[in-house]
Design an enzyme around this catalytic site. Structure first.
Site, PDB file in Angstrom:
ATOM      1  N   ASN A   9       0.846  -1.102   0.040  1.00 57.90           N
ATOM      2  CA  ASN A   9      -0.080  -0.080  -0.014  1.00 57.90           C
ATOM      3  C   ASN A   9       1.007   1.227   0.025  1.00 57.90           C
ATOM      4  OD1 ASN A   9      -2.115   1.939   0.694  1.00 57.90           O
ATOM      5  ND2 ASN A   9      -2.366   1.295   2.603  1.00 57.90           N
ATOM      6  N   LYS A  11       0.080   4.106  -0.339  1.00 62.20           N
ATOM      7  CA  LYS A  11      -0.600   5.426   0.232  1.00 62.20           C
ATOM      8  C   LYS A  11      -0.266   6.746  -0.665  1.00 62.20           C
ATOM      9  CE  LYS A  11      -0.367   3.278   4.722  1.00 62.20           C
ATOM     10  NZ  LYS A  11      -0.216   3.248   6.164  1.00 62.20           N
ATOM     11  N   HIS A  96      -9.413   1.050   4.625  1.00 65.41           N
ATOM     12  CA  HIS A  96      -8.250   1.122   5.421  1.00 65.41           C
ATOM     13  C   HIS A  96      -8.439   2.077   6.789  1.00 65.41           C
ATOM     14  CE1 HIS A  96      -4.017   2.522   6.424  1.00 65.41           C
ATOM     15  NE2 HIS A  96      -3.830   1.449   5.805  1.00 65.41           N
ATOM     16  N   GLU A  98      -6.957   4.802   7.586  1.00 64.99           N
ATOM     17  CA  GLU A  98      -6.608   6.132   7.549  1.00 64.99           C
ATOM     18  C   GLU A  98      -8.015   6.648   6.806  1.00 64.99           C
ATOM     19  OE1 GLU A  98      -3.149   5.553   5.433  1.00 64.99           O
ATOM     20  OE2 GLU A  98      -1.871   5.109   7.346  1.00 64.99           O
ATOM     21  N   GLU A 168      -5.173  -4.846  10.655  1.00 65.96           N
ATOM     22  CA  GLU A 168      -4.259  -3.751  10.950  1.00 65.96           C
ATOM     23  C   GLU A 168      -4.476  -3.022  11.958  1.00 65.96           C
ATOM     24  OE1 GLU A 168      -2.505  -2.661   6.865  1.00 65.96           O
ATOM     25  OE2 GLU A 168      -4.096  -1.410   7.044  1.00 65.96           O
ATOM     26  N   GLY A 174       2.377   2.350  10.905  1.00 59.93           N
ATOM     27  CA  GLY A 174       3.410   3.479  10.628  1.00 59.93           C
ATOM     28  C   GLY A 174       4.234   3.721  11.896  1.00 59.93           C
ATOM     29  N   SER A 214       3.496  -1.883  10.326  1.00 61.51           N
ATOM     30  CA  SER A 214       5.032  -1.997  10.657  1.00 61.51           C
ATOM     31  C   SER A 214       5.560  -3.422  10.382  1.00 61.51           C
ATOM     32  CB  SER A 214       5.112  -1.310  11.969  1.00 61.51           C
ATOM     33  OG  SER A 214       4.996  -0.364  12.472  1.00 61.51           O
TER      34      SER A 214
HETATM   35  P1  PGA Z   1       2.987   0.357   7.461  1.00 66.58           P
HETATM   36  O1  PGA Z   1       1.329   0.401   7.200  1.00 66.58           O
HETATM   37  O2  PGA Z   1       3.212  -0.907   7.041  1.00 66.58           O
HETATM   38  O3  PGA Z   1       3.448   1.643   7.219  1.00 66.58           O
HETATM   39  O4  PGA Z   1       2.581   0.318   9.130  1.00 66.58           O
HETATM   40  C1  PGA Z   1       0.574  -0.652   6.514  1.00 66.58           C
HETATM   41  C2  PGA Z   1      -0.729  -0.009   6.055  1.00 66.58           C
HETATM   42  O5  PGA Z   1      -1.361   0.883   6.646  1.00 66.58           O
HETATM   43  O6  PGA Z   1      -1.242  -0.793   5.128  1.00 66.58           O
END
Ligand code: PGA
Length: 251
Positions: A9, A11, A96, A98, A168, A174, A214
């Site tokens: 992803n 983003k 997601h 976000e 997640e 992140g 992460s």
């Molecule tokens: P990350 O994000 O690996 O940077 O923690 C994962 C995601 O939000 O899909």
């Protein structure tokens, strides 16, 4: 048969040329991988057509990060599922955290989006996961169960064949703070149970459940060794082809 998937992803990162370069590097390095893992990349909308071109002839699949909850028409700024298909997508990520957190994505809206995506022939990577407060209050199982049921219980066993779930935990996204393999596994097993209760054992056994938050080359092996963790949805580490492929090579 359950599929193992590692999805990147991206983003809101990379320009179009940078994205094309990243996609080409992924395609090149993917040749070293055993065939049992499916790779997916999810660049921003603006990159889809160019990245599709870069992926041509490879086994790396193209995903969007979101889609509109309407079919077409006067919805300025939105991108419809048919557009995604015509750009070369075979997947879309939906729900997601976000999107839920910053753009008011609700489970009800997600039902409409999943319905449109499936009708257009897209596979869906549906994200679920609790935030830190919910985990600290001991509500993580309930939250994930609710999100899963609220969206997926509107669909049929047959439609479930086109659904992938990504667990997640929001506190791990992140932040560099990964869920332990045991923490992730217990939620994955719970999700599979919920799906089995509604759709039966075969659908549950065949369902791919990804871990995200992460995930990186140093912890992927331990996570993917768990019986109910069937791959990863990778954010930060997907922006480096080397790390993304190293994660996929962890199976
Ligand atoms: P990350 O994000 O690996 O940077 O923690 C994962 C995601 O939000 O899909």
């Amino acid at each position: 048969m359950r599929k193992y998937i590692v999805a990147g992803n991206w983003k809101m990162n990379t320009t179009v040329p940078q994205g094309v370069e990243l996609a080409k590097a992924v395609v090149e390095k993917a040749k070293e991988l055993p065939a049992n893992v499916e790779l997916v990349v999810a660049p921003p909308f603006t990159h889809l057509v160019s990245v599709a071109e870069a992926l041509k002839g490879s086994k790396v699949a193209l995903s969007a990060q979101n889609c509109a909850d309407k079919e077409k028409g006067a919805y300025t700024g939105e991108v419809a599922v048919d557009m995604l298909v015509s750009a070369g997508c075979t997947y879309t990520i939906l729900g997601h955290s976000e999107r839920r957190q910053y753009y008011g994505e609700t489970d009800a809206k997600l039902v409409d989006k999943v319905r449109l995506a499936l009708a257009a022939g897209l596979k869906v990577i549906l994200c679920v996961g609790e935030n830190l407060d919910e985990r600290e209050a001991g509500r993580h199982f309930d939250v994930v169960k609710e999100q899963t049921e609220n969206v997926l219980f509107h669909f049929t066993a047959e439609e479930m064949a086109s659904i992938v779930i990504a667990y997640e935990p929001v506190w791990a996204i992140g932040t560099g703070k990964t869920a332990t393999a045991a923490q992730a596994e217990e939620i994955h097993a719970c999700i599979r149970n919920v799906i089995e209760g509604k759709f039966g054992k075969k659908v549950a056994d065949d369902l791919t459940i990804l871990y995200g938050g992460s995930c990186k080359p140093s912890n992927a092996k331990e996570l993917f060794a768990e019986p109910d963790i069937d791959g990863g949805l990778i954010g930060g580490a997907a922006l480096k082809a080397e790390d993304f492929i190293a994660i996929a090579a962890s199976f």
